[in-house]
Design an enzyme around this catalytic site. Structure first.
Site, PDB file in Angstrom:
ATOM      1  N   VAL A   1       0.841  -1.199   0.000  1.00  0.00           N
ATOM      2  CA  VAL A   1       0.000   0.000   0.000  1.00  0.00           C
ATOM      3  C   VAL A   1       0.879   1.253   0.000  1.00  0.00           C
ATOM      4  O   VAL A   1       2.108   1.168  -0.002  1.00  0.00           O
ATOM      5  CB  VAL A   1      -0.976   0.015   1.203  1.00  0.00           C
ATOM      6  CG1 VAL A   1      -1.925  -1.166   1.113  1.00  0.00           C
ATOM      7  CG2 VAL A   1      -0.220   0.000   2.529  1.00  0.00           C
TER       8      VAL A   1
ATOM      9  N   GLU B   1       3.057   4.700   0.688  1.00  0.00           N
ATOM     10  CA  GLU B   1       4.137   4.982   1.640  1.00  0.00           C
ATOM     11  C   GLU B   1       3.638   5.915   2.742  1.00  0.00           C
ATOM     12  O   GLU B   1       4.039   7.076   2.842  1.00  0.00           O
ATOM     13  CB  GLU B   1       5.326   5.611   0.899  1.00  0.00           C
ATOM     14  CG  GLU B   1       5.960   4.706  -0.139  1.00  0.00           C
ATOM     15  CD  GLU B   1       6.726   3.554   0.495  1.00  0.00           C
ATOM     16  OE1 GLU B   1       7.905   3.729   0.823  1.00  0.00           O
ATOM     17  OE2 GLU B   1       6.143   2.468   0.674  1.00  0.00           O
TER      18      GLU B   1
ATOM     19  N   LYS C   1      -0.167   1.739   6.511  1.00  0.00           N
ATOM     20  CA  LYS C   1       0.557   0.467   6.647  1.00  0.00           C
ATOM     21  C   LYS C   1       0.286  -0.181   8.005  1.00  0.00           C
ATOM     22  O   LYS C   1       0.135  -1.405   8.108  1.00  0.00           O
ATOM     23  CB  LYS C   1       2.055   0.684   6.428  1.00  0.00           C
ATOM     24  CG  LYS C   1       2.414   0.954   4.960  1.00  0.00           C
ATOM     25  CD  LYS C   1       3.918   1.088   4.771  1.00  0.00           C
ATOM     26  CE  LYS C   1       4.265   1.389   3.316  1.00  0.00           C
ATOM     27  NZ  LYS C   1       4.008   0.252   2.425  1.00  0.00           N
TER      28      LYS C   1
ATOM     29  N   HIS D   1      11.266  -5.856  -1.208  1.00  0.00           N
ATOM     30  CA  HIS D   1      11.094  -4.686  -2.085  1.00  0.00           C
ATOM     31  C   HIS D   1      11.247  -5.088  -3.547  1.00  0.00           C
ATOM     32  O   HIS D   1      12.330  -5.440  -3.990  1.00  0.00           O
ATOM     33  CB  HIS D   1      12.130  -3.617  -1.697  1.00  0.00           C
ATOM     34  CG  HIS D   1      12.098  -2.404  -2.562  1.00  0.00           C
ATOM     35  ND1 HIS D   1      13.211  -1.631  -2.799  1.00  0.00           N
ATOM     36  CD2 HIS D   1      11.089  -1.829  -3.269  1.00  0.00           C
ATOM     37  CE1 HIS D   1      12.889  -0.635  -3.599  1.00  0.00           C
ATOM     38  NE2 HIS D   1      11.608  -0.732  -3.897  1.00  0.00           N
TER      39      HIS D   1
END
Length: 349
Positions: free
Chosen positions: A31, A33, A38, A81
């Site tokens: 979702v 940043e 989060k 990531h």
């Protein structure tokens, strides 16, 4: 075959219900940043997944250790990531938080292996390794634009160096809107310790004033005519008039390459990356640092660490403290200590 393709697609289930995550062994959160969003997603997910499940965040900048504070099982919290576009980019950066267990790391590596992607493992840091270095590339392009360097020169010099696209084009691709959200979250987190990065005012202007936040919104540093080829926005010269004297292409290339390599050296100094090989691999596969250079740290070794530090000092005096090499790097240069040890000579020879 079409049958195999349909079978794969048939295993994909879209949902808006957290309950559907109940049997998952591993969840990847991707979702916005934003810490609050989060944290909410983490809590809702952990309420339904098995106690043994791994929770991974696809954050590109927010420290994993901080995000894990919102988890009831920080040992099973890790960063995974991915790079955009995910179907084409071969690298995955795995980020280990302070409480991440070895078992969680092993399971994350297994997962990445099943995806047939190449992992690098890095330690926790704001922006980790790849985003920190890649960010210097995009911001240096913006800094030059602000100085009055011809945007076509900036873009073409980057491609001449071997980067896949120029810093302005790639900023449009990832969107300045996202970069601005990341920057504001960082500013909020650091408070008085926040130091405006190069390009800060440019991003603020394009997002806040000019309403040109990137390709997804139809306008950024480039125009995107429907059915036509993208081209640099003609209005750039009005917003940032061209300087009377323009740098050479070699000088532009040097600024773009050195700033990335210097940040990679900082990551090595801080222990974010622990081997030169992973730093080099991550730079080439992660954000497209020119393969001919061998990677960010190989680039320094090829130039010679003494000459690299001397040039950084020169550019720091001319362009700002972001080019200033650290004491650690200067000491390495004094010892002529490269990042890769020189091959041992055969004693018999």
């Amino acid at each position: 075959s079409q049958q195999d393709a349909e079978a794969v697609l048939g295993r994909i289930q879209t949902t808006t219900r957290y309950d559907d995550l109940a049997g998952c062994d591993l969840v990847v959160e991707a979702v916005f940043e934003n810490r609050q969003i989060k944290a909410d997603v983490t809590a809702r997910t952990e309420a339904v997944i098995p106690k043994s499940a791994v929770f991974a965040s696809n954050t590109s900048t927010l420290p994993i250790t901080g995000l894990a504070k919102n988890s009831k099982r920080p040992a099973q919290f890790i960063g995974i990531h991915f790079f955009s576009p995910v179907d084409k980019m071969p690298l995955v950066e795995i980020i280990v938080g302070k409480k991440t267990s070895d078992e969680t790391l092993a399971r994350a590596l297994d997962y990445v292996g099943q995806l047939r992607k190449t992992p690098i493992v890095v330690n926790d840091s704001r922006g980790f390794y790849t985003s920190r270095c890649f960010g210097t590339f995009t911001r240096e392009g913006m800094a030059m634009l602000e100085e009055g360097v011809d945007p076509a020169l900036i873009e073409n010099a980057a491609k001449m160096a071997g980067m896949p696209v120029g810093p302005l084009a790639v900023s449009d691709e990832v969107t300045m809107d996202l970069q601005w959200k990341v920057t504001k979250q960082t500013e909020e987190d650091l408070g008085r310790r926040f130091d405006k990065p190069a390009g800060y005012d440019v991003i603020q202007r394009f997002v806040g004033e000019l309403n040109r936040p990137g390709r997804r919104f139809g306008a950024g540093f480039y125009d995107y005519p429907e059915g036509g080829k993208k081209h640099l926005w003609p209005g750039l010269s009005e917003v940032y008039p061209l300087a009377h004297e323009q740098p050479s292409a070699d000088e532009v290339i040097k600024r773009l390459m050195y700033i990335q390599a210097l940040e990679a050296a900082r990551c090595m100094e801080e222990g974010v990356v622990t081997t030169a090989a992973e730093a080099d691999l991550g730079s080439i596969l992660g954000w497209g640092f020119p393969a001919w250079a061998g990677g960010t740290l190989s680039y320094i070794d090829t130039i010679g660490i003494g000459e690299f530090v001397a040039e950084c000092n020169r550019m720091a005096r001319r362009h700002g403290k972001r080019f200033k090499p650290s004491r650690w790097l200067k000491q390495r240069a004094d010892r002529n200590e490269s990042f890769y040890p020189a091959p041992e000579k055969d004693a018999a020879a």
